[in-house]
Write an enzyme that holds these catalytic residues in place. Structure first.
Site, PDB file in Angstrom:
ATOM      1  N   HIS A 291      -7.400  -7.297   6.314  1.00  0.00           N
ATOM      2  CA  HIS A 291      -7.658  -7.123   4.884  1.00  0.00           C
ATOM      3  C   HIS A 291      -6.821  -8.167   4.157  1.00  0.00           C
ATOM      4  O   HIS A 291      -5.582  -8.127   4.225  1.00  0.00           O
ATOM      5  CB  HIS A 291      -7.239  -5.730   4.429  1.00  0.00           C
ATOM      6  CG  HIS A 291      -8.183  -4.637   4.828  1.00  0.00           C
ATOM      7  ND1 HIS A 291      -8.466  -4.337   6.145  1.00  0.00           N
ATOM      8  CD2 HIS A 291      -8.906  -3.768   4.064  1.00  0.00           C
ATOM      9  CE1 HIS A 291      -9.321  -3.324   6.179  1.00  0.00           C
ATOM     10  NE2 HIS A 291      -9.602  -2.966   4.936  1.00  0.00           N
TER      11      HIS A 291
ATOM     12  N   LYS B 196     -11.193   7.730   5.877  1.00  0.00           N
ATOM     13  CA  LYS B 196     -10.991   8.038   4.460  1.00  0.00           C
ATOM     14  C   LYS B 196     -12.217   8.671   3.819  1.00  0.00           C
ATOM     15  O   LYS B 196     -12.128   9.266   2.748  1.00  0.00           O
ATOM     16  CB  LYS B 196     -10.655   6.762   3.677  1.00  0.00           C
ATOM     17  CG  LYS B 196      -9.326   6.098   3.993  1.00  0.00           C
ATOM     18  CD  LYS B 196      -9.111   4.923   3.042  1.00  0.00           C
ATOM     19  CE  LYS B 196      -7.795   4.208   3.292  1.00  0.00           C
ATOM     20  NZ  LYS B 196      -7.834   3.376   4.504  1.00  0.00           N
TER      21      LYS B 196
ATOM     22  N   GLU C  10      -6.694  -8.965  -1.494  1.00  0.00           N
ATOM     23  CA  GLU C  10      -7.611  -8.076  -2.208  1.00  0.00           C
ATOM     24  C   GLU C  10      -7.112  -7.860  -3.644  1.00  0.00           C
ATOM     25  O   GLU C  10      -6.691  -6.765  -4.023  1.00  0.00           O
ATOM     26  CB  GLU C  10      -7.745  -6.742  -1.470  1.00  0.00           C
ATOM     27  CG  GLU C  10      -8.905  -5.898  -1.945  1.00  0.00           C
ATOM     28  CD  GLU C  10      -9.106  -4.629  -1.141  1.00  0.00           C
ATOM     29  OE1 GLU C  10      -9.966  -3.828  -1.541  1.00  0.00           O
ATOM     30  OE2 GLU C  10      -8.422  -4.429  -0.127  1.00  0.00           O
TER      31      GLU C  10
ATOM     32  N   HIS D 172     -14.410   2.518   6.461  1.00  0.00           N
ATOM     33  CA  HIS D 172     -13.198   3.337   6.584  1.00  0.00           C
ATOM     34  C   HIS D 172     -13.634   4.789   6.800  1.00  0.00           C
ATOM     35  O   HIS D 172     -13.583   5.607   5.872  1.00  0.00           O
ATOM     36  CB  HIS D 172     -12.342   3.209   5.323  1.00  0.00           C
ATOM     37  CG  HIS D 172     -11.732   1.862   5.134  1.00  0.00           C
ATOM     38  ND1 HIS D 172     -10.463   1.540   5.572  1.00  0.00           N
ATOM     39  CD2 HIS D 172     -12.229   0.731   4.571  1.00  0.00           C
ATOM     40  CE1 HIS D 172     -10.187   0.283   5.266  1.00  0.00           C
ATOM     41  NE2 HIS D 172     -11.257  -0.236   4.671  1.00  0.00           N
TER      42      HIS D 172
ATOM     43  N   HIS E  11     -17.473  -3.392   8.371  1.00  0.00           N
ATOM     44  CA  HIS E  11     -16.203  -3.067   7.709  1.00  0.00           C
ATOM     45  C   HIS E  11     -16.369  -1.760   6.955  1.00  0.00           C
ATOM     46  O   HIS E  11     -16.971  -1.718   5.881  1.00  0.00           O
ATOM     47  CB  HIS E  11     -15.800  -4.204   6.762  1.00  0.00           C
ATOM     48  CG  HIS E  11     -14.487  -4.005   6.069  1.00  0.00           C
ATOM     49  ND1 HIS E  11     -13.452  -4.915   6.152  1.00  0.00           N
ATOM     50  CD2 HIS E  11     -14.029  -3.021   5.248  1.00  0.00           C
ATOM     51  CE1 HIS E  11     -12.428  -4.506   5.431  1.00  0.00           C
ATOM     52  NE2 HIS E  11     -12.765  -3.349   4.856  1.00  0.00           N
TER      53      HIS E  11
ATOM     54  N   ASP F 266     -17.705  -0.924   3.329  1.00  0.00           N
ATOM     55  CA  ASP F 266     -16.321  -0.607   2.982  1.00  0.00           C
ATOM     56  C   ASP F 266     -16.177   0.906   2.801  1.00  0.00           C
ATOM     57  O   ASP F 266     -16.628   1.673   3.636  1.00  0.00           O
ATOM     58  CB  ASP F 266     -15.870  -1.396   1.761  1.00  0.00           C
ATOM     59  CG  ASP F 266     -14.356  -1.595   1.706  1.00  0.00           C
ATOM     60  OD1 ASP F 266     -13.676  -1.260   2.693  1.00  0.00           O
ATOM     61  OD2 ASP F 266     -13.859  -2.090   0.697  1.00  0.00           O
ATOM     62  N   ASN F 267     -15.589   1.348   1.720  1.00  0.00           N
ATOM     63  CA  ASN F 267     -15.268   2.764   1.541  1.00  0.00           C
ATOM     64  C   ASN F 267     -16.463   3.550   1.004  1.00  0.00           C
ATOM     65  O   ASN F 267     -17.332   3.000   0.332  1.00  0.00           O
ATOM     66  CB  ASN F 267     -14.094   2.917   0.573  1.00  0.00           C
ATOM     67  CG  ASN F 267     -12.839   2.251   1.094  1.00  0.00           C
ATOM     68  OD1 ASN F 267     -12.751   1.024   1.136  1.00  0.00           O
ATOM     69  ND2 ASN F 267     -11.871   3.042   1.503  1.00  0.00           N
TER      70      ASN F 267
END
Length: 442
Positions: A234, A81, A237, A78, A76, A334-335
């Site tokens: 998602h 981004k 959250e 991104h 997972h 994640d990010n």
């Protein structure tokens, strides 16, 4: 050790090593207090030929008791981004501020060239750290998203054989109920991707279930079913008790007898639900065979952030209760360096280290070693990865650390990465390479 690996050739032993026992199918040996076993590992022509009790090999690369792990998978992320923080900060550091900052940056600066350059930088980081597969969620707002998807397809093809790239759409649920739903699903199918969304409406946060939620959820499932797509969502959250989409997703999957894989990420609000509701939700998720991926660093960064107030909770879901119910749980990055998380480097060693501290994976570790290896491999449909097993590629991460207290106490910057049994001569790129892209001077 690096010199010995360079000189080892195509057939050699990694001897006197330690490995989490749960990651070696069929190998029986005494486990220490943290579940590590001593062993020798045979490498032949780029593959794992087998394992043997420690002391079996008379020559080879001496690990001196250091750990050997199968290469991790990051289920997972991104990539589109990633690394925009220098030009798109999140002054409040909260979820709403992240959405606002990303929306503004996407409108002002995203192009195929921009997305591809930043995503390739991130993949190079992950590759150098040892990761062999990444699933990235791609912001899918038409028509702009077509360029991002073209960039990701090029990256997937360029990195094939080194890092397997999977793509999932991400857009609010109501987008799929409108005129963009079928075109998005078609684009995802044509790219061989996964159909993904967030369980909220455009402009909203994860609070009470939005009006029309069940009808829109069924529409989303139907889009995936008609195209034979897996699903990645998602979910919930937030720390709002009204965010209860996870249970409805599980019930919908059961009612529709959905045949594809489903992965749900975040699921933060489950930890603030009444115990009876949380237990029932977990039971339904287990029954539906849904995989859960948790993002401890990002969620602890965003959740329960109020200016001038100390956070009261960690923003993560009920991982131990899920595992006890038989649910497959993974951890992921994640990010990275964007408004949702200002830090990170797509380093799964860091992710596992922080997850252990945040989620209490330790004392005992049990089978939590699978959370960064075998579990994401299964959730992503990549058979056999994340294990040390005969016939699998010799894609391994070698640490000088012998015990878990050593492994988790330092960043492991001296690790060695093997790809197809050969020492990987790659280092993470320097941030300066992105200066022109993200507008940094000096």
């Amino acid at each position: 050790m690096r010199d010995a690996l360079k000189a080892a050739g195509g057939r050699f032993w990694l001897r006197n090593a330690r490995t989490p026992g749960v990651l070696i199918p069929g190998f029986e040996a005494e486990r220490d207090a943290d579940g590590l076993v001593r062993l020798d590992i045979r490498i032949e022509d780029g593959k794992i030929a087998g394992v043997a009790p420690v002391g079996s090999a008379r020559d080879g690369v001496d690990m001196q008791g250091g750990q050997v792990w199968p290469a991790p998978l990051d289920a997972h992320t991104h990539l589109d981004k990633g690394h925009i923080w220098p030009r798109a900060r999140n002054p409040r550091g909260d979820f709403g501020g992240a959405i606002e900052a990303v929306m503004a940056d996407r409108s002002a600066a995203w192009s195929e060239k921009d997305v591809e350059a930043r995503a390739d930088f991130a993949i190079r980081c992950a590759h150098a750290h040892g990761t062999v597969a990444i699933r990235t969620h791609v912001d899918t707002y038409l028509p702009m998203a077509r360029g991002s998807w073209r960039a990701m397809v090029r990256l997937r093809d360029r990195w094939a054989g080194k890092v397997a790239i999977q793509m999932s759409s991400i857009a609010p649920l109501d987008r799929f109920a409108g005129p963009d739903g079928a075109p998005i699903a078609n684009m995802v199918a044509e790219a061989g991707g996964v159909l993904g969304m967030v369980t909220r409406h455009v402009g909203e946060l994860h609070a009470d279930l939005p009006v029309g939620f069940q009808e829109e959820l069924d529409t989303f499932f139907a889009l995936a079913e008609s195209r034979g797509l897996d699903i990645d969502l998602h979910v919930d959250e937030s720390g709002e008790s009204g965010a209860r989409a996870l249970r409805e997703i599980a019930l919908t999957a059961l009612r529709r007898k959905f045949k594809g894989r489903i992965q749900c990420g975040h699921c933060c609000s489950l930890s603030v639900q009444p115990e009876d509701f949380a237990r029932d939700t977990i039971a339904r998720v287990a029954e539906a065979g849904i995989s859960i991926v948790v993002l401890p660093m990002c969620n602890m960064y965003l959740q329960d952030r109020v200016a001038g107030r100390t956070p009261r909770w960690r923003g993560v879901t009920l991982v131990h209760e899920m595992r006890a119910a038989g649910i497959r749980v993974s951890v992921a990055s994640d990010n990275t360096r964007d408004p949702f998380y200002a830090y990170g480097d797509l380093d799964m060693t860091e992710v596992f280290r922080e997850a252990t501290r945040i989620l209490h994976f330790d004392h005992p570790f049990g089978d939590w070693y699978r959370a960064a290896t075998a579990n994401p491999a299964e959730a992503m449909g990549i058979a056999g990865r994340g294990l040390i097993a005969a016939g699998q590629p010799a894609d391994l991460v070698l640490y000088s650390a012998r015990f878990m207290t050593e492994l988790l106490s330092r960043p492991q910057s001296d690790r060695a990465v093997l790809r197809d049994g050969r020492l990987l001569e790659a280092t993470a790129p320097h941030w300066r390479e992105l200066d022109e892209i993200v507008g940094v001077t000096g």
